[in-house]
Write an enzyme that holds these catalytic residues in place. Sequence first.
Site, short mmCIF file in Angstrom:
data_model
loop_
_atom_site.label_atom_id
_atom_site.label_comp_id
_atom_site.label_asym_id
_atom_site.label_seq_id
_atom_site.Cartn_x
_atom_site.Cartn_y
_atom_site.Cartn_z
N HIS A 89 9.87 -19.01 24.47
CA HIS A 89 10.53 -20.32 24.54
C HIS A 89 9.89 -21.26 25.59
O HIS A 89 10.31 -22.40 25.75
CB HIS A 89 12.03 -20.19 24.85
N ASP A 91 9.50 -24.25 20.73
CA ASP A 91 10.83 -24.10 20.13
C ASP A 91 10.64 -23.77 18.65
O ASP A 91 9.50 -23.64 18.18
CB ASP A 91 11.68 -25.36 20.34
C1 LIG Z 1 14.82 -21.30 19.81
C2 LIG Z 1 15.03 -22.74 19.52
O1 LIG Z 1 14.11 -23.42 19.28
S1 LIG Z 1 16.56 -23.36 19.58
C3 LIG Z 1 16.42 -24.94 18.82
C4 LIG Z 1 16.19 -24.83 17.34
N1 LIG Z 1 16.89 -25.84 16.65
C5 LIG Z 1 16.37 -27.06 16.48
O2 LIG Z 1 15.28 -27.38 16.88
C6 LIG Z 1 17.25 -28.00 15.74
C7 LIG Z 1 16.50 -28.88 14.80
N2 LIG Z 1 17.47 -29.53 13.96
C8 LIG Z 1 18.03 -30.73 14.24
O3 LIG Z 1 17.69 -31.36 15.24
C9 LIG Z 1 19.06 -31.23 13.26
O4 LIG Z 1 18.88 -32.61 13.11
C10 LIG Z 1 20.53 -30.94 13.67
C11 LIG Z 1 20.73 -29.41 13.69
C12 LIG Z 1 20.86 -31.49 15.03
C13 LIG Z 1 21.46 -31.59 12.66
O5 LIG Z 1 21.19 -31.15 11.39
P1 LIG Z 1 21.72 -31.87 10.07
O6 LIG Z 1 22.77 -32.86 10.41
O7 LIG Z 1 22.06 -30.81 9.08
O8 LIG Z 1 20.49 -32.49 9.47
P2 LIG Z 1 19.41 -33.60 9.67
O9 LIG Z 1 19.99 -34.96 9.75
O10 LIG Z 1 18.44 -33.20 10.69
O11 LIG Z 1 18.80 -33.31 8.23
C14 LIG Z 1 17.96 -34.04 7.44
C15 LIG Z 1 18.17 -33.58 6.01
O12 LIG Z 1 17.85 -32.18 5.86
C16 LIG Z 1 18.98 -31.46 5.35
N3 LIG Z 1 18.97 -30.15 5.99
C17 LIG Z 1 19.11 -29.88 7.30
N4 LIG Z 1 18.98 -28.56 7.50
C18 LIG Z 1 18.77 -28.00 6.30
C19 LIG Z 1 18.55 -26.68 5.88
N5 LIG Z 1 18.51 -25.66 6.73
N6 LIG Z 1 18.34 -26.46 4.56
C20 LIG Z 1 18.36 -27.46 3.68
N7 LIG Z 1 18.55 -28.74 4.02
C21 LIG Z 1 18.76 -29.01 5.33
C22 LIG Z 1 20.16 -32.30 5.70
O13 LIG Z 1 21.25 -32.04 4.85
C23 LIG Z 1 19.60 -33.71 5.51
O14 LIG Z 1 19.51 -33.93 4.13
P3 LIG Z 1 19.57 -35.43 3.49
O15 LIG Z 1 18.39 -36.15 4.08
O16 LIG Z 1 19.44 -35.15 2.06
O17 LIG Z 1 20.88 -36.00 3.91
#
Ligand SMILES: CC(=O)SCCNC(=O)CCNC(=O)[C@H](O)C(C)(C)COP(=O)(O)OP(=O)(O)OC[C@H]1O[C@@H](n2cnc3c(N)ncnc32)[C@H](O)[C@@H]1OP(=O)(O)O
Length: 538
Positions: free
Chosen positions: A190, A194
Amino acid sequence: MTATAVEIVPVLLEESLPVEVSTKLIERGHARRMGHLENYFALLQRQELYTNFQIYGEFNEPVSDSQLRESLREILFKHPILAHTIIPKDQPDFRKWYQSEKYLNTPYPLHDFIRILPELKLSDILINKQQEEYSDILPGILNEFESEKKITSSLLSRASCLRVPIYDPKRPNWRLLRLSPRQFIYVSNHCCSDAISGVNLFQDIAEHLSSSSTSSSFPREDDKNDNNTIFNYNSDWKFFNKLYDPITDKIEYRPKVKALPKFACSIFVKSYLSYFNWNGLPTMRVDQPLPLLHKQFQFQLLEFTNEELNTIRDKIKTMGCTFTPFLQACWFIAMYKCGKVFNLKSWKEWAIDIAVPSSSRRFLIEEDDNSLKEMYKYGSNVGGFHYSYLISSFNIDRSENDKFFELVQYYQDGYSKSYENGDHLIGLGIMMMDGIVQRKNIDKMIKDDYLNQTRAGVLFSNAGFFPQDESKKYHVTDLVFNQAQGSMKFSFGLNIASTNVNGLKISVNVAEGTFDETADFAHLCNEFKANIVSFGGL
Ligand SMILES: CC(=O)SCCNC(=O)CCNC(=O)[C@H](O)C(C)(C)COP(=O)(O)OP(=O)(O)OC[C@H]1O[C@@H](n2cnc3c(N)ncnc32)[C@H](O)[C@@H]1OP(=O)(O)O
C-alpha cells in the site's frame, strides 16, 4: 487529547540528507520526502498494522518474462513512483528504531525520503524468483493454484498474508506473483499504491503489448541487455519522468475547523452507540507467525458473470443509482436478515459503521487536459468516508423493492454530498493538521488507536468497473481485488472489482471469532448473493 510526553519533546528537524539521497537526485525530481498520506501507509507497515492488498489480473494471452520486463521498463519510466523505495532514518537497526519509545515519543513533521531505486531487475519484482524470502508461503499458494487452476477463496486467504518489506534498498513496495503464463497477482504493501494502481498496471502492460513495435523507445546499453534488468538508474536516469508531488500537496485533505464538531459527533456514535464485534479477537500486529496470521480472516469469493453484471447495471441505472450504494444496501440487509450479527436486544447498539474508500484522483483539478489524472494514476491516492448507519433501517424483505431502492437512494445521496462537503477526506485529513503533525508522533497516534481494539463494522472497498477493449491483441480478462483489514478495526471487509469480460468479483472476509461457526459466514454470503440476484433483477 490529553497532554502527553509527546507534546513536550522538541520537534526534531532532520535537515541533513540521508546518504542515499543526493541533491542531484532531488534536483532531477527523482527523490523527495513523502507526503502525509504516503507516510500514513508507510507507518502502517513500520508499525506492523497492515499486510497487503492484491489485484489478481488475467490476460487473454500469455505474457512472457521478457514481455513483462520490456513493458515494465516503459511503464516505470513514465510513472517513476512505481520504481521508488523509502529511505529509512539513519539508525543502525532502523526497524527496531521505528518501534522504540524514543522514536514514538518524538514528533517527526518531516517524513522519510523516497527515491528511484538504483537498479531494478525482473527477479526483484517476481515473487516466484524470490523463493528463499517467501519459502514459508509461496509453495502453499502455488500448490493451491495447481489444484484448482483458478483464483479461489482459499488462494485469496493465503495471498492476504504475503508481506512486501518496506525500506528495501533494492526492491520496490510491490511484487508480481506469476500463477500461470496468463495469470498474475499484483501484491502491494500500500506504500504509494492502491487498488486502482494495481488495475492500471495490468491495463498498461496489456496496452504496451498491444501497441509495441520491435524497437524500444528507451534503448539499452548493450551490456545491460541481460534478460533480467528492467532499468539501471545510472545509465537510464534521463528516461525517467519526475516523481509527482504528493497528492496531499494538490488536494486539501485537512478539514476546516467548522467541520470538527460534526466529526466529533460521528466519533461519539461510533464509540458508544454502534455495533461491536465482542466475540471476535482484538486487533493485533500483523507480524504474527504465519498460521496465526492466516487464521485471522476467513474469505469467500462471490462471482457474477458479465451477462449478470450487465443486467444488474441496467437495473440500478434505471433506478438512478450507482453500484456501490446498491451493493452496500444488499450487504446490510443480509447482515440483518442472517440473524447472527446484530445483538438486537442491546439498547446501545443503534448503528454500524462503514468506511468506503474512494479514489481521491476525482478531486484533482485539471488545468487543460487529463494530464494530472494520468500523472496520478499510480499512487496511494485515496480518500473515503466513514459513516454510521441505523441498523433498524436494514429490516427489508426481498419483496420490498421500493423500500430497498429508497435505502439505496439514501446512501447514494450521502455519497454525492460527501464529495462536496469534505466528508470524503476528513478521516485521513485530521492526522495531517498542523497542530497534530507538529506536536504528535503520528505512528504512535495511529498505533494506539488501532491496536488491541474490539473490531467494529465494515470496510467496503469497490475499486470499480474496468471495461476492456477485447479487440486489442492483449487485454485484461479478469480482475479480483482482495485484502485483509490487518489492525484496521473492521470485522468485515468487502473488496470489489469488475470487467466487461469475466464480470463482477466480490471478495468478502470476516475476522476470526465473529461467528461461532463457519457455516454462519457462508449463510451471510448466501444472503448477500441472493439480495444481489433479487434486487439486481436477475
Ligand atoms: C487497498 C486500496 O486501494 S483501498 C481503496 C480502493 N478503492 C478505491 O480506490 C475506490 C475507487 N472507487 C471510487 O472512488 C468510487 O467512485 C466510489 C467507491 C467512491 C463510489 O462508487 P460508485 O458510486 O459505485 O461509482 P462511480 O460513480 O465511481 O461509478 C461510475 C460508474 O461505474 C459503475 N460501477 C462502479 N463500480 C462498479 C463495479 N464494481 N461493477 C460495475 N459497475 C460499477 C457505477 O454504477 C457507475 O455507473 P454509471 O456510470 O452507469 O452510473
